[in-house]
Scaffold this motif. Structure first.
Motif, PDB file in Angstrom:
ATOM      1  N   VAL A  70      -7.618   4.395   9.967  1.00 11.24           N
ATOM      2  CA  VAL A  70      -7.362   2.967   9.801  1.00 11.24           C
ATOM      3  C   VAL A  70      -6.511   2.688   8.566  1.00 11.24           C
ATOM      4  CG1 VAL A  70      -8.422   0.720   9.424  1.00 11.24           C
ATOM      5  CG2 VAL A  70      -9.468   2.329  11.033  1.00 11.24           C
ATOM      6  N   VAL A  71      -6.887   3.298   7.429  1.00  8.94           N
ATOM      7  CA  VAL A  71      -6.156   3.043   6.188  1.00  8.94           C
ATOM      8  C   VAL A  71      -4.734   3.581   6.265  1.00  8.94           C
ATOM      9  CG1 VAL A  71      -6.059   3.514   3.714  1.00  8.94           C
ATOM     10  CG2 VAL A  71      -8.247   2.965   4.794  1.00  8.94           C
ATOM     11  N   SER A  72      -4.563   4.798   6.790  1.00  4.35           N
ATOM     12  CA  SER A  72      -3.216   5.362   6.873  1.00  4.35           C
ATOM     13  C   SER A  72      -2.336   4.554   7.814  1.00  4.35           C
ATOM     14  CB  SER A  72      -3.280   6.824   7.343  1.00  4.35           C
ATOM     15  OG  SER A  72      -3.763   6.919   8.676  1.00  4.35           O
ATOM     16  N   GLY A  73      -2.916   4.105   8.929  1.00  6.27           N
ATOM     17  CA  GLY A  73      -2.138   3.292   9.867  1.00  6.27           C
ATOM     18  C   GLY A  73      -1.639   2.014   9.222  1.00  6.27           C
ATOM     19  N   TYR A  74      -2.499   1.376   8.438  1.00  7.23           N
ATOM     20  CA  TYR A  74      -2.123   0.123   7.755  1.00  7.23           C
ATOM     21  C   TYR A  74      -1.060   0.379   6.698  1.00  7.23           C
ATOM     22  CZ  TYR A  74      -2.442  -4.039   4.836  1.00  7.23           C
ATOM     23  OH  TYR A  74      -2.126  -5.158   4.106  1.00  7.23           O
ATOM     24  N   LEU A  75      -1.278   1.407   5.855  1.00  6.56           N
ATOM     25  CA  LEU A  75      -0.343   1.682   4.767  1.00  6.56           C
ATOM     26  C   LEU A  75       1.040   2.066   5.292  1.00  6.56           C
ATOM     27  CD1 LEU A  75      -2.594   3.710   2.282  1.00  6.56           C
ATOM     28  CD2 LEU A  75      -1.854   1.333   2.078  1.00  6.56           C
ATOM     29  N   ILE A  76       1.065   2.921   6.303  1.00  5.82           N
ATOM     30  CA  ILE A  76       2.354   3.368   6.842  1.00  5.82           C
ATOM     31  C   ILE A  76       3.117   2.211   7.466  1.00  5.82           C
ATOM     32  CG2 ILE A  76       3.402   4.749   8.687  1.00  5.82           C
ATOM     33  CD1 ILE A  76       1.331   6.903   8.077  1.00  5.82           C
ATOM     34  N   ASP A  77       2.434   1.378   8.201  1.00  9.12           N
ATOM     35  CA  ASP A  77       3.108   0.274   8.880  1.00  9.12           C
ATOM     36  C   ASP A  77       3.593  -0.793   7.905  1.00  9.12           C
ATOM     37  OD1 ASP A  77       3.819  -0.898  11.513  1.00  9.12           O
ATOM     38  OD2 ASP A  77       2.517  -2.532  10.822  1.00  9.12           O
ATOM     39  N   HIS A  78       2.839  -1.048   6.845  1.00  7.81           N
ATOM     40  CA  HIS A  78       3.169  -2.143   5.934  1.00  7.81           C
ATOM     41  C   HIS A  78       4.022  -1.730   4.732  1.00  7.81           C
ATOM     42  CE1 HIS A  78      -0.008  -4.146   8.215  1.00  7.81           C
ATOM     43  NE2 HIS A  78       0.435  -5.281   7.723  1.00  7.81           N
ATOM     44  N   TYR A  79       3.975  -0.457   4.336  1.00  7.70           N
ATOM     45  CA  TYR A  79       4.670  -0.050   3.121  1.00  7.70           C
ATOM     46  C   TYR A  79       5.713   1.047   3.321  1.00  7.70           C
ATOM     47  CZ  TYR A  79       0.962  -2.712   0.844  1.00  7.70           C
ATOM     48  OH  TYR A  79       0.108  -3.721   0.455  1.00  7.70           O
ATOM     49  N   PHE A  80       5.636   1.761   4.436  1.00  7.67           N
ATOM     50  CA  PHE A  80       6.554   2.886   4.613  1.00  7.67           C
ATOM     51  C   PHE A  80       7.366   2.818   5.904  1.00  7.67           C
ATOM     52  CE2 PHE A  80       2.972   4.489   2.017  1.00  7.67           C
ATOM     53  CZ  PHE A  80       3.672   4.869   0.883  1.00  7.67           C
ATOM     54  N   THR A  81       7.398   1.661   6.540  1.00 13.36           N
ATOM     55  CA  THR A  81       8.142   1.511   7.785  1.00 13.36           C
ATOM     56  C   THR A  81       9.139   0.373   7.658  1.00 13.36           C
ATOM     57  OG1 THR A  81       6.251   2.302   9.083  1.00 13.36           O
ATOM     58  CG2 THR A  81       7.983   1.130  10.272  1.00 13.36           C
ATOM     59  N   SER A  82      10.385   0.652   8.046  1.00 12.02           N
ATOM     60  CA  SER A  82      11.437  -0.371   8.020  1.00 12.02           C
ATOM     61  C   SER A  82      12.179  -0.353   9.344  1.00 12.02           C
ATOM     62  CB  SER A  82      12.414  -0.089   6.868  1.00 12.02           C
ATOM     63  OG  SER A  82      13.074   1.149   7.089  1.00 12.02           O
ATOM     64  N   ALA A  83      13.206  -1.135   9.435  1.00 11.72           N
ATOM     65  CA  ALA A  83      13.984  -1.212  10.678  1.00 11.72           C
ATOM     66  C   ALA A  83      14.623   0.133  11.021  1.00 11.72           C
ATOM     67  CB  ALA A  83      15.057  -2.289  10.550  1.00 11.72           C
TER      68      ALA A  83
END
Length: 418
Positions: A364-377
């Motif tokens: 859960v935590v990794s999914g949130y962090l990756i989507d919100h802080y390490f993913t761009s267009a």
């Protein structure tokens, strides 16, 4: 057909079912379905949720009412049918609930397969300690073979991975009904209360500082395992977005590259007795944590050619130490540090903290962090993702080295590993 060979087949198929889709489901999610990344972490949390309650419930059923091999078979048939339904799903919410159901059927079979194997070996007057490990290694081989088949058949991003897993699960379920009978004990001897009957008295271990600390670190290491399971293959596959690597070996055969991790696992299993006798349980567990740092750091600086490819391969090699050294030495620590009356419950608590609470936390935590802080267009910033995970593992290792106190006892290790 000898009992050993029959159990080898069981272990091979047991982990083949898992390996056929676990490492490649991210490719199906992101590539074929094109679903949002923030929900993907929840998919890997299903294993944790299922591990919180299903192994204990099924263990009680097998101990009291139903033959273990029959319950094992029924669970695999139901799990296989569930996996066959997965390709028909077209939304993330339903996908989550169906995968959770599949995991509720699958996760307890890991413990039940051990019970069935131990029982069969004892009934044949064979040495469990000597004869079981070579049988169990075939489970890892089954996982590797499944990964290779999924990749080489061109199905690492297709729905066929679930059909492969489902059909094999049903076949294993039917096969298990032919295994030696593992009858229920039908006894509550030694259980003076409902709390003891359900093994809840093991939770008293949290009142012991060293045991509480051990279980907390087990949770954090369980989270690290979910990070690599969930994102390892899709990370390698994402190099196709870089033109110069689009046709590289790593992109075409990412799952095969990842299978080096499981190959390494089979070798480190054989090395554990030596390391435990030489260095002790605490140092071996600390080696595991350092190996997790290297696992993620090598991925952070890896790329599909030259020295970068060497780093990717090295990351897969150190996985064997990262996974096995903590799980097996941790199990031995529980074995030597708890009262015999609650030892089985304590082992269940260890599994719950790693595969249950830790898995949910990591997913859960990794999914949130990756989507919100390490993913761009332009995609995911894999370098920073893996570097963050490496720092996370390093902090855990340093804290463990200073906070966890355990004196090495060579005699205890000798008795357990022979």
């Amino acid at each position: 057909m000898s009992v050993k060979f029959r159990l080898i087949i069981m272990n091979f198929l047991q982990f083949f079912v898992w390996g056929a889709w676990l490492i490649t489901v991210a490719n199906y999610w992101f590539g074929t379905k094109g679903w949002d990344g923030s929900d993907f972490g929840a998919i890997f949390s299903t294993m944790g949720i299922a591990s919180l309650f299903m192994p204990a419930i099924c263990g009680i059923i097998a101990d009291r009412w139903v033959n273990a091999e029959k319950l094992y078979g029924l669970l695999h048939v139901l799990g296989g049918l569930t996996l066959l339904y997965v390709p028909m799903i077209n939304d993330t919410v339903t996908f989550f609930w169906v995968i959770l159901l599949a995991m509720a059927f699958y996760m307890p079979t890991i413990a039940l397969s051990n019970s069935v194997a131990y029982n069969a070996l004892k009934k044949s007057d064979l040495d469990v300690v000597k004869d079981f490990p070579p049988i169990r290694v075939w489970g890892t081989i089954g996982f590797i073979v499944a990964m290779w088949i999924t990749n080489l058949s061109g199905n690492k991003a297709s729905a066929n991975q679930f059909y492969i897993a489902g059909v094999v699960a049903i076949a294993l379920g039917l096969y298990s009904f032919t295994l030696p009978k593992c009858k229920p004990k039908n006894t509550t001897e030694g259980s003076n209360s409902i709390v003891e009957l359900f093994g809840l008295d093991a939770f008293k271990l949290f009142m012991n500082y060293k045991m509480a600390l051990f279980f907390i670190f087990s949770m954090f290491l369980g989270a690290a395992l979910q990070l690599t399971n969930a994102y390892g293959d899709v990370y390698l596959d994402d190099f196709k977005l870089i033109p110069q690597y689009a046709d590289s070996f790593v992109v075409k055969y990412s799952t095969i590259i990842m299978s080096i991790s499981q190959m390494s696992e089979t070798l480190f299993i054989l090395a554990i007795p030596f390391f435990l006798k030489r260095f002790g349980i605490k140092k071996v567990m600390l080696m595991s944590m350092i190996a997790w740092v290297l696992r993620f750091a090598f991925f952070a600086y890896g790329y599909p050619e030259g020295f970068g490819l060497v780093l990717i391969v090295l990351s897969c090699i150190v996985y064997g130490m990262a996974f096995d050294f903590f799980n097996i030495s941790g199990s031995l620590f529980v074995e030597t540090s708890t009262d015999p009356k609650i030892r089985s419950s304590a082992q269940g608590l260890f599994m719950m903290m790693t595969n249950g609470v830790g898995a949910i936390f990591g997913s859960v935590v990794s999914g949130y962090l990756i989507d919100h802080y390490f993913t761009s267009a332009s995609g995911k910033d894999w370098h920073d993702i893996w570097l963050t995970f490496a720092i996370y593992s390093l902090v855990i290792a340093i804290a463990f080295a200073f906070l966890f106190k355990h004196k090495h006892n060579p005699k205890v290790i000798k008795d357990l590993t022979h």
